[in-house]
Motif scaffolding. Structure first.
Motif, PDB file in Angstrom:
ATOM      1  N   TYR A 191       5.482  10.072 -19.977  1.00  0.00           N
ATOM      2  CA  TYR A 191       6.738  10.376 -19.289  1.00  0.00           C
ATOM      3  C   TYR A 191       6.965   9.430 -18.112  1.00  0.00           C
ATOM      4  CZ  TYR A 191       7.518  14.632 -21.923  1.00  0.00           C
ATOM      5  OH  TYR A 191       7.771  15.521 -22.933  1.00  0.00           O
ATOM      6  N   VAL A 192       5.898   9.091 -17.379  1.00  0.00           N
ATOM      7  CA  VAL A 192       6.026   8.153 -16.272  1.00  0.00           C
ATOM      8  C   VAL A 192       6.435   6.781 -16.790  1.00  0.00           C
ATOM      9  CG1 VAL A 192       4.732   6.942 -14.467  1.00  0.00           C
ATOM     10  CG2 VAL A 192       4.445   9.392 -14.771  1.00  0.00           C
ATOM     11  N   MET A 193       5.856   6.365 -17.899  1.00  0.00           N
ATOM     12  CA  MET A 193       6.181   5.050 -18.464  1.00  0.00           C
ATOM     13  C   MET A 193       7.626   4.982 -18.957  1.00  0.00           C
ATOM     14  SD  MET A 193       3.541   3.208 -17.974  1.00  0.00           S
ATOM     15  CE  MET A 193       3.671   1.795 -19.021  1.00  0.00           C
ATOM     16  N   GLU A 194       8.214   6.135 -19.319  1.00  0.00           N
ATOM     17  CA  GLU A 194       9.626   6.135 -19.710  1.00  0.00           C
ATOM     18  C   GLU A 194      10.522   5.899 -18.507  1.00  0.00           C
ATOM     19  OE1 GLU A 194      10.529   9.830 -21.576  1.00  0.00           O
ATOM     20  OE2 GLU A 194       9.581   9.271 -23.468  1.00  0.00           O
ATOM     21  N   ARG A 195      10.112   6.397 -17.344  1.00  0.00           N
ATOM     22  CA  ARG A 195      10.943   6.291 -16.147  1.00  0.00           C
ATOM     23  C   ARG A 195      10.743   4.977 -15.411  1.00  0.00           C
ATOM     24  NH1 ARG A 195       8.672  11.446 -15.084  1.00  0.00           N
ATOM     25  NH2 ARG A 195       7.636  10.573 -13.273  1.00  0.00           N
ATOM     26  N   ARG A 196       9.581   4.382 -15.497  1.00  0.00           N
ATOM     27  CA  ARG A 196       9.276   3.188 -14.707  1.00  0.00           C
ATOM     28  C   ARG A 196       8.753   2.070 -15.605  1.00  0.00           C
ATOM     29  NH1 ARG A 196      10.229   4.994  -9.808  1.00  0.00           N
ATOM     30  NH2 ARG A 196       9.272   6.887  -9.020  1.00  0.00           N
ATOM     31  N   SER A 197       9.080   0.858 -15.216  1.00  0.00           N
ATOM     32  CA  SER A 197       8.537  -0.293 -15.938  1.00  0.00           C
ATOM     33  C   SER A 197       7.154  -0.615 -15.372  1.00  0.00           C
ATOM     34  CB  SER A 197       9.466  -1.502 -15.776  1.00  0.00           C
ATOM     35  OG  SER A 197       9.458  -1.936 -14.432  1.00  0.00           O
ATOM     36  N   GLU A 198       6.463  -1.516 -16.022  1.00  0.00           N
ATOM     37  CA  GLU A 198       5.125  -1.884 -15.550  1.00  0.00           C
ATOM     38  C   GLU A 198       5.203  -2.597 -14.209  1.00  0.00           C
ATOM     39  OE1 GLU A 198       1.168  -4.044 -17.324  1.00  0.00           O
ATOM     40  OE2 GLU A 198       2.668  -3.250 -18.699  1.00  0.00           O
ATOM     41  N   ALA A 199       6.259  -3.357 -14.000  1.00  0.00           N
ATOM     42  CA  ALA A 199       6.433  -4.047 -12.711  1.00  0.00           C
ATOM     43  C   ALA A 199       6.660  -3.034 -11.586  1.00  0.00           C
ATOM     44  CB  ALA A 199       7.599  -5.021 -12.794  1.00  0.00           C
ATOM     45  N   ASP A 200       7.444  -1.989 -11.858  1.00  0.00           N
ATOM     46  CA  ASP A 200       7.646  -0.942 -10.859  1.00  0.00           C
ATOM     47  C   ASP A 200       6.329  -0.257 -10.518  1.00  0.00           C
ATOM     48  OD1 ASP A 200      10.361  -1.416 -10.839  1.00  0.00           O
ATOM     49  OD2 ASP A 200      10.819   0.225 -12.248  1.00  0.00           O
ATOM     50  N   GLY A 201       5.507  -0.022 -11.517  1.00  0.00           N
ATOM     51  CA  GLY A 201       4.208   0.598 -11.297  1.00  0.00           C
ATOM     52  C   GLY A 201       3.305  -0.265 -10.449  1.00  0.00           C
ATOM     53  N   GLU A 202       3.300  -1.583 -10.712  1.00  0.00           N
ATOM     54  CA  GLU A 202       2.481  -2.502  -9.909  1.00  0.00           C
ATOM     55  C   GLU A 202       2.953  -2.513  -8.465  1.00  0.00           C
ATOM     56  OE1 GLU A 202      -0.253  -4.188 -10.707  1.00  0.00           O
ATOM     57  OE2 GLU A 202      -0.239  -3.395 -12.746  1.00  0.00           O
ATOM     58  N   ALA A 203       4.279  -2.486  -8.253  1.00  0.00           N
ATOM     59  CA  ALA A 203       4.813  -2.482  -6.890  1.00  0.00           C
ATOM     60  C   ALA A 203       4.437  -1.189  -6.159  1.00  0.00           C
ATOM     61  CB  ALA A 203       6.329  -2.651  -6.924  1.00  0.00           C
ATOM     62  N   LEU A 204       4.522  -0.050  -6.834  1.00  0.00           N
ATOM     63  CA  LEU A 204       4.137   1.221  -6.215  1.00  0.00           C
ATOM     64  C   LEU A 204       2.642   1.256  -5.890  1.00  0.00           C
ATOM     65  CD1 LEU A 204       6.192   3.764  -8.330  1.00  0.00           C
ATOM     66  CD2 LEU A 204       6.491   3.238  -5.923  1.00  0.00           C
ATOM     67  N   LEU A 205       1.832   0.722  -6.791  1.00  0.00           N
ATOM     68  CA  LEU A 205       0.387   0.683  -6.545  1.00  0.00           C
ATOM     69  C   LEU A 205       0.065  -0.204  -5.356  1.00  0.00           C
ATOM     70  CD1 LEU A 205      -2.480   1.428  -7.386  1.00  0.00           C
ATOM     71  CD2 LEU A 205      -2.440  -0.532  -8.952  1.00  0.00           C
ATOM     72  N   ALA A 206       0.707  -1.361  -5.262  1.00  0.00           N
ATOM     73  CA  ALA A 206       0.474  -2.269  -4.135  1.00  0.00           C
ATOM     74  C   ALA A 206       0.888  -1.605  -2.824  1.00  0.00           C
ATOM     75  CB  ALA A 206       1.229  -3.576  -4.349  1.00  0.00           C
ATOM     76  N   GLU A 207       2.011  -0.892  -2.826  1.00  0.00           N
ATOM     77  CA  GLU A 207       2.475  -0.203  -1.620  1.00  0.00           C
ATOM     78  C   GLU A 207       1.501   0.909  -1.217  1.00  0.00           C
ATOM     79  OE1 GLU A 207       6.186   2.645  -0.283  1.00  0.00           O
ATOM     80  OE2 GLU A 207       6.458   1.255  -1.951  1.00  0.00           O
ATOM     81  N   ALA A 208       1.021   1.676  -2.195  1.00  0.00           N
ATOM     82  CA  ALA A 208       0.081   2.757  -1.898  1.00  0.00           C
ATOM     83  C   ALA A 208      -1.235   2.202  -1.370  1.00  0.00           C
ATOM     84  CB  ALA A 208      -0.155   3.610  -3.146  1.00  0.00           C
ATOM     85  N   LEU A 209      -1.717   1.099  -1.927  1.00  0.00           N
ATOM     86  CA  LEU A 209      -2.965   0.480  -1.437  1.00  0.00           C
ATOM     87  C   LEU A 209      -2.787  -0.066  -0.031  1.00  0.00           C
ATOM     88  CD1 LEU A 209      -4.267  -1.322  -4.656  1.00  0.00           C
ATOM     89  CD2 LEU A 209      -5.264   0.668  -3.504  1.00  0.00           C
ATOM     90  N   ALA A 210      -1.618  -0.634   0.259  1.00  0.00           N
ATOM     91  CA  ALA A 210      -1.357  -1.143   1.616  1.00  0.00           C
ATOM     92  C   ALA A 210      -1.334  -0.003   2.619  1.00  0.00           C
ATOM     93  CB  ALA A 210      -0.030  -1.903   1.632  1.00  0.00           C
ATOM     94  N   ASN A 211      -0.725   1.114   2.273  1.00  0.00           N
ATOM     95  CA  ASN A 211      -0.706   2.270   3.169  1.00  0.00           C
ATOM     96  C   ASN A 211      -2.118   2.819   3.398  1.00  0.00           C
ATOM     97  OD1 ASN A 211       2.064   2.177   3.484  1.00  0.00           O
ATOM     98  ND2 ASN A 211       2.460   3.688   1.863  1.00  0.00           N
ATOM     99  N   LEU A 212      -2.931   2.864   2.350  1.00  0.00           N
ATOM    100  CA  LEU A 212      -4.296   3.367   2.455  1.00  0.00           C
ATOM    101  C   LEU A 212      -5.139   2.449   3.339  1.00  0.00           C
ATOM    102  CD1 LEU A 212      -6.351   5.485   1.476  1.00  0.00           C
ATOM    103  CD2 LEU A 212      -6.846   3.960  -0.448  1.00  0.00           C
ATOM    104  N   ARG A 213      -4.989   1.148   3.165  1.00  0.00           N
ATOM    105  CA  ARG A 213      -5.740   0.198   3.974  1.00  0.00           C
ATOM    106  C   ARG A 213      -5.305   0.269   5.438  1.00  0.00           C
ATOM    107  NH1 ARG A 213      -4.961  -3.729  -0.809  1.00  0.00           N
ATOM    108  NH2 ARG A 213      -6.923  -3.427  -1.939  1.00  0.00           N
ATOM    109  N   ALA A 214      -4.020   0.494   5.665  1.00  0.00           N
ATOM    110  CA  ALA A 214      -3.524   0.583   7.041  1.00  0.00           C
ATOM    111  C   ALA A 214      -4.101   1.826   7.734  1.00  0.00           C
ATOM    112  CB  ALA A 214      -2.007   0.627   7.050  1.00  0.00           C
ATOM    113  N   ARG A 215      -4.217   2.944   7.005  1.00  0.00           N
ATOM    114  CA  ARG A 215      -4.783   4.161   7.580  1.00  0.00           C
ATOM    115  C   ARG A 215      -6.262   4.018   7.875  1.00  0.00           C
ATOM    116  NH1 ARG A 215      -3.764   8.843   3.790  1.00  0.00           N
ATOM    117  NH2 ARG A 215      -2.952   7.287   2.366  1.00  0.00           N
ATOM    118  N   ARG A 216      -6.955   3.279   7.028  1.00  0.00           N
ATOM    119  CA  ARG A 216      -8.401   3.094   7.228  1.00  0.00           C
ATOM    120  C   ARG A 216      -8.712   2.013   8.253  1.00  0.00           C
ATOM    121  NH1 ARG A 216     -11.190   3.555   1.291  1.00  0.00           N
ATOM    122  NH2 ARG A 216     -10.741   5.764   0.974  1.00  0.00           N
ATOM    123  N   GLY A 217      -7.709   1.209   8.553  1.00  0.00           N
ATOM    124  CA  GLY A 217      -7.903   0.133   9.541  1.00  0.00           C
ATOM    125  C   GLY A 217      -8.603  -1.085   8.994  1.00  0.00           C
ATOM    126  N   ALA A 218      -8.470  -1.292   7.703  1.00  0.00           N
ATOM    127  CA  ALA A 218      -9.154  -2.437   7.099  1.00  0.00           C
ATOM    128  C   ALA A 218      -8.262  -3.647   7.044  1.00  0.00           C
ATOM    129  CB  ALA A 218      -9.625  -2.088   5.688  1.00  0.00           C
TER     130      ALA A 218
END
Length: 113
Positions: free
Chosen positions: A86-113
């Protein structure tokens, strides 16, 4: 050991089983239904009730109709989909990569890395 109680299963003050408790029953009509597998179902309805066009077959659960020669077709079954499908129907693979990169950046910012 069996007790000698002859009226087992009845209650005190119970009425005879042949006596109508709520008056006379409504006149009934019987309607024949057939499913695509050839099963026959014959429910009864009140004469004042609207008779449905289809009825669920008691043998197989498929819809049954009143015309024996052309019963209703079984409903099409949709294949089971996972959450990821169902997620793959709503989002393309590029959208998924962008969301993953954003989530990793937020996680790294919280950890201070």
């Amino acid at each position: 050991m069996v007790s000698g109680n002859a009226i087992r299963g009845t209650r005190v003050g119970g009425r005879p089983t042949g006596m109508p408790e709520h008056g006379e029953p409504m006149p009934r009509q019987y309607v024949d239904y057939w499913c695509v597998n050839g099963h026959h179902t014959r429910p009864s309805f009140s004469l004042r009730a609207d008779v449905p066009e289809t009825w669920e077959c008691r043998s197989c659960g498929l819809p049954a109709g009143t015309d024996r020669e052309s019963p209703p077709e079984p409903p099409t079954q949709r294949p089971f989909k996972t959450h990821l499908a169902y997620v793959m129907e709503r989002r393309s693979e590029a959208d998924g990569e962008a969301l993953l990169a954003e989530a990793l950046a937020n996680l790294r910012a919280r950890r201070g890395a």
